[in-house]
Design a protein around this motif. Structure first.
Motif, PDB file in Angstrom:
ATOM      1  N   LEU A 161       0.826  -1.213   0.000  1.00  0.00           N
ATOM      2  CA  LEU A 161       0.000   0.000   0.000  1.00  0.00           C
ATOM      3  C   LEU A 161       0.861   1.265   0.000  1.00  0.00           C
ATOM      4  N   HIS A 162       2.141   1.131   0.335  1.00  0.00           N
ATOM      5  CA  HIS A 162       3.026   2.284   0.457  1.00  0.00           C
ATOM      6  C   HIS A 162       3.925   2.472  -0.766  1.00  0.00           C
ATOM      7  N   ILE A 163       3.643   1.728  -1.831  1.00  0.00           N
ATOM      8  CA  ILE A 163       4.327   1.948  -3.110  1.00  0.00           C
ATOM      9  C   ILE A 163       3.395   2.753  -4.004  1.00  0.00           C
ATOM     10  N   ALA A 164       3.899   3.843  -4.553  1.00  0.00           N
ATOM     11  CA  ALA A 164       3.089   4.654  -5.466  1.00  0.00           C
ATOM     12  C   ALA A 164       2.687   3.804  -6.667  1.00  0.00           C
ATOM     13  N   PRO A 165       1.401   3.747  -7.008  1.00  0.00           N
ATOM     14  CA  PRO A 165       0.950   2.879  -8.107  1.00  0.00           C
ATOM     15  C   PRO A 165       1.706   3.095  -9.414  1.00  0.00           C
ATOM     16  N   ARG A 166       2.115   4.332  -9.709  1.00  0.00           N
ATOM     17  CA  ARG A 166       2.803   4.595 -10.970  1.00  0.00           C
ATOM     18  C   ARG A 166       4.301   4.301 -10.905  1.00  0.00           C
ATOM     19  N   LYS A 167       4.762   3.812  -9.754  1.00  0.00           N
ATOM     20  CA  LYS A 167       6.141   3.321  -9.641  1.00  0.00           C
ATOM     21  C   LYS A 167       6.177   1.818  -9.376  1.00  0.00           C
ATOM     22  N   ASP A 168       5.009   1.220  -9.363  1.00  0.00           N
ATOM     23  CA  ASP A 168       4.829  -0.204  -9.038  1.00  0.00           C
ATOM     24  C   ASP A 168       5.095  -1.064 -10.277  1.00  0.00           C
ATOM     25  N   VAL A 169       6.379  -1.280 -10.607  1.00  0.00           N
ATOM     26  CA  VAL A 169       6.710  -1.975 -11.856  1.00  0.00           C
ATOM     27  C   VAL A 169       6.371  -3.467 -11.816  1.00  0.00           C
ATOM     28  N   GLU A 170       6.041  -3.984 -10.640  1.00  0.00           N
ATOM     29  CA  GLU A 170       5.588  -5.373 -10.543  1.00  0.00           C
ATOM     30  C   GLU A 170       4.072  -5.490 -10.663  1.00  0.00           C
TER      31      GLU A 170
ATOM     32  N   LEU B  91       0.883  -3.417 -15.505  1.00  0.00           N
ATOM     33  CA  LEU B  91       0.411  -4.796 -15.434  1.00  0.00           C
ATOM     34  C   LEU B  91       1.480  -5.720 -14.857  1.00  0.00           C
ATOM     35  N   PRO B  92       1.096  -6.691 -14.034  1.00  0.00           N
ATOM     36  CA  PRO B  92       2.070  -7.634 -13.479  1.00  0.00           C
ATOM     37  C   PRO B  92       2.822  -8.356 -14.597  1.00  0.00           C
ATOM     38  N   PRO B  93       4.157  -8.394 -14.550  1.00  0.00           N
ATOM     39  CA  PRO B  93       4.933  -8.975 -15.647  1.00  0.00           C
ATOM     40  C   PRO B  93       4.683 -10.464 -15.890  1.00  0.00           C
TER      41      PRO B  93
ATOM     42  N   THR C 294      -0.416 -12.990  -7.469  1.00  0.00           N
ATOM     43  CA  THR C 294       0.604 -12.492  -8.391  1.00  0.00           C
ATOM     44  C   THR C 294       0.433 -12.981  -9.818  1.00  0.00           C
ATOM     45  N   VAL C 295      -0.257 -14.106 -10.025  1.00  0.00           N
ATOM     46  CA  VAL C 295      -0.399 -14.646 -11.380  1.00  0.00           C
ATOM     47  C   VAL C 295      -1.864 -14.914 -11.726  1.00  0.00           C
ATOM     48  N   GLY C 296      -2.469 -15.866 -11.060  1.00  0.00           N
ATOM     49  CA  GLY C 296      -3.776 -16.373 -11.483  1.00  0.00           C
ATOM     50  C   GLY C 296      -4.900 -15.368 -11.486  1.00  0.00           C
ATOM     51  N   ARG C 297      -5.037 -14.608 -10.410  1.00  0.00           N
ATOM     52  CA  ARG C 297      -6.163 -13.657 -10.340  1.00  0.00           C
ATOM     53  C   ARG C 297      -6.029 -12.533 -11.361  1.00  0.00           C
ATOM     54  N   PRO C 298      -4.871 -11.830 -11.412  1.00  0.00           N
ATOM     55  CA  PRO C 298      -4.781 -10.790 -12.448  1.00  0.00           C
ATOM     56  C   PRO C 298      -4.844 -11.361 -13.859  1.00  0.00           C
TER      57      PRO C 298
ATOM     58  N   ASN D  52       7.936  -2.315 -18.152  1.00  0.00           N
ATOM     59  CA  ASN D  52       7.060  -1.611 -17.217  1.00  0.00           C
ATOM     60  C   ASN D  52       7.730  -0.348 -16.677  1.00  0.00           C
ATOM     61  N   LEU D  53       9.049  -0.398 -16.482  1.00  0.00           N
ATOM     62  CA  LEU D  53       9.760   0.782 -15.986  1.00  0.00           C
ATOM     63  C   LEU D  53       9.654   1.926 -16.998  1.00  0.00           C
ATOM     64  N   VAL D  54       9.788   1.616 -18.270  1.00  0.00           N
ATOM     65  CA  VAL D  54       9.626   2.636 -19.314  1.00  0.00           C
ATOM     66  C   VAL D  54       8.209   3.199 -19.265  1.00  0.00           C
ATOM     67  N   ARG D  55       7.253   2.309 -19.132  1.00  0.00           N
ATOM     68  CA  ARG D  55       5.849   2.725 -19.063  1.00  0.00           C
ATOM     69  C   ARG D  55       5.604   3.575 -17.815  1.00  0.00           C
ATOM     70  N   ALA D  56       6.237   3.200 -16.697  1.00  0.00           N
ATOM     71  CA  ALA D  56       6.081   3.933 -15.450  1.00  0.00           C
ATOM     72  C   ALA D  56       6.573   5.373 -15.600  1.00  0.00           C
ATOM     73  N   VAL D  57       7.729   5.534 -16.242  1.00  0.00           N
ATOM     74  CA  VAL D  57       8.260   6.884 -16.451  1.00  0.00           C
ATOM     75  C   VAL D  57       7.274   7.722 -17.258  1.00  0.00           C
ATOM     76  N   LYS D  58       6.716   7.145 -18.293  1.00  0.00           N
ATOM     77  CA  LYS D  58       5.771   7.886 -19.132  1.00  0.00           C
ATOM     78  C   LYS D  58       4.513   8.271 -18.350  1.00  0.00           C
ATOM     79  N   LEU D  59       4.013   7.351 -17.524  1.00  0.00           N
ATOM     80  CA  LEU D  59       2.835   7.648 -16.717  1.00  0.00           C
ATOM     81  C   LEU D  59       3.131   8.761 -15.718  1.00  0.00           C
ATOM     82  N   GLN D  60       4.331   8.704 -15.117  1.00  0.00           N
ATOM     83  CA  GLN D  60       4.715   9.738 -14.149  1.00  0.00           C
ATOM     84  C   GLN D  60       4.823  11.106 -14.802  1.00  0.00           C
ATOM     85  N   ARG D  61       5.182  11.114 -16.086  1.00  0.00           N
ATOM     86  CA  ARG D  61       5.293  12.371 -16.816  1.00  0.00           C
ATOM     87  C   ARG D  61       3.947  12.855 -17.381  1.00  0.00           C
TER      88      ARG D  61
END
Length: 284
Positions: free
Chosen positions: A107-116, A136-138, A168-172, A270-279
């Motif tokens: 809960l303490h990880i910012a969603p747009r930095k949550d690369v997992e 999205l979970p890798p 981490t896998v089945g539900r998402p 996801n890290l590339v995507r995270a940077v774009k979302l943050q921007r």
């Protein structure tokens, strides 16, 4: 003859795309891995990420709090990295030491930095069919990539059984496949008459963490089997999946060499995507 469905060729393609995206930037994105355990497997995974980050051109840092860390200390570290504009991605390495609550920590990880892609905010967006706004979970993404490789890009109308309703896998994955028009049957290790349930499926995904769960009597020659299970044998040598190797099916992912290599590459995507979302940039 069963086709071996390999993740490495797809991982290479994804990695090239990541490098191309990084080449357009004047900075190196910063990924931080947070450890709070003495889990040897986690240490190995972190070292592997560090090597891959260096090859790709990503700045990688490790914050090892040790198994003695308190919940408050762990959450404070995650909050700090989430608020730091010089950090673009945060990974909480699981499992945590006994006594620490992973759900509360996430809960303490910012969603747009949550690369997992494991925070409730990202999982909720997936469940709501709003994948374009989520990270999205890798591992589920890797599974979906491999299914498209075996069954064709358009998965609409396909029938896929997912064995293992884990977070981490089945539900998402169930929601991610449904978002692509797949009819999903969600099973678990206690499902009765598994062979009967699986008979009419196009593909079977297994992600329970139970070696030899999926056996020859459960599958049909037309099946595609994607094995996302990771198990360490009693002798401690290597890893094995949840499906018995060499099943007589249309295609099967090996363990190792199937889902794993692609999952790692997709985390950096996801890290590339995270940077774009943050921007505030538009992402596909």
């Amino acid at each position: 003859m069963t086709t071996s469905l390999l993740g490495k060729p797809l991982a290479g393609q994804v990695t090239r795309e990541v490098r191309a995206a990084l080449a357009e930037w004047t900075f190196r994105p910063h990924l931080v891995s947070v450890l709070a355990s003495h889990d040897e497997a986690s240490a190995v995974y972190v070292h592997s990420k560090e090597r891959q980050a260096e090859r790709i051109g990503v700045r990688f840092s490790v914050r090892d709090l040790g198994a003695e860390a308190t919940q408050a200390e762990l959450e404070a570290e995650l909050q700090g990295f989430s608020a730091d504009p010089e950090v673009h991605g945060v990974v909480l390495e699981l499992p945590l030491a006994p006594g620490l609550d992973a759900d509360a920590a996430l809960l303490h990880i910012a969603p747009r930095k949550d690369v997992e892609g494991l925070t409730p905010a990202n999982l909720a967006l997936i469940a709501a069919g709003r994948e374009a706004e989520a990270l999205l979970p890798p591992t589920p993404r890797s599974v979906r990539f491999l299914l498209r490789e075996a069954l064709g890009d358009d998965l609409r109308g396909r029938r896929v059984a997912v064995i293992g309703p884990g977070r981490t896998v089945g539900r998402p994955l169930t929601f991610m496949l449904n978002n692509r028009g797949v009819t999903v049957t969600l099973c678990n290790e206690h499902t009765g008459d598994l062979a009967g349930v699986l008979r009419g499926q196009d593909a079977v995904v297994v992600a329970v963490g139970h070696a030899d769960l999926l056996r020859p009597e459960h599958v049909q020659p037309h099946h595609v089997v994607v094995d996302a299970g990771i198990n360490v044998p009693n002798d401690g040598e290597g890893v094995v999946g949840d499906a018995r190797p060499g099943l007589l099916v249309r295609a099967q992912t090996p363990v190792p060499g199937g889902v794993g290599p692609l999952t790692s590459a997709l985390m950096f995507q996801n890290l590339v995507r995270a940077v774009k979302l943050q921007r505030g940039e538009t992402v596909e």
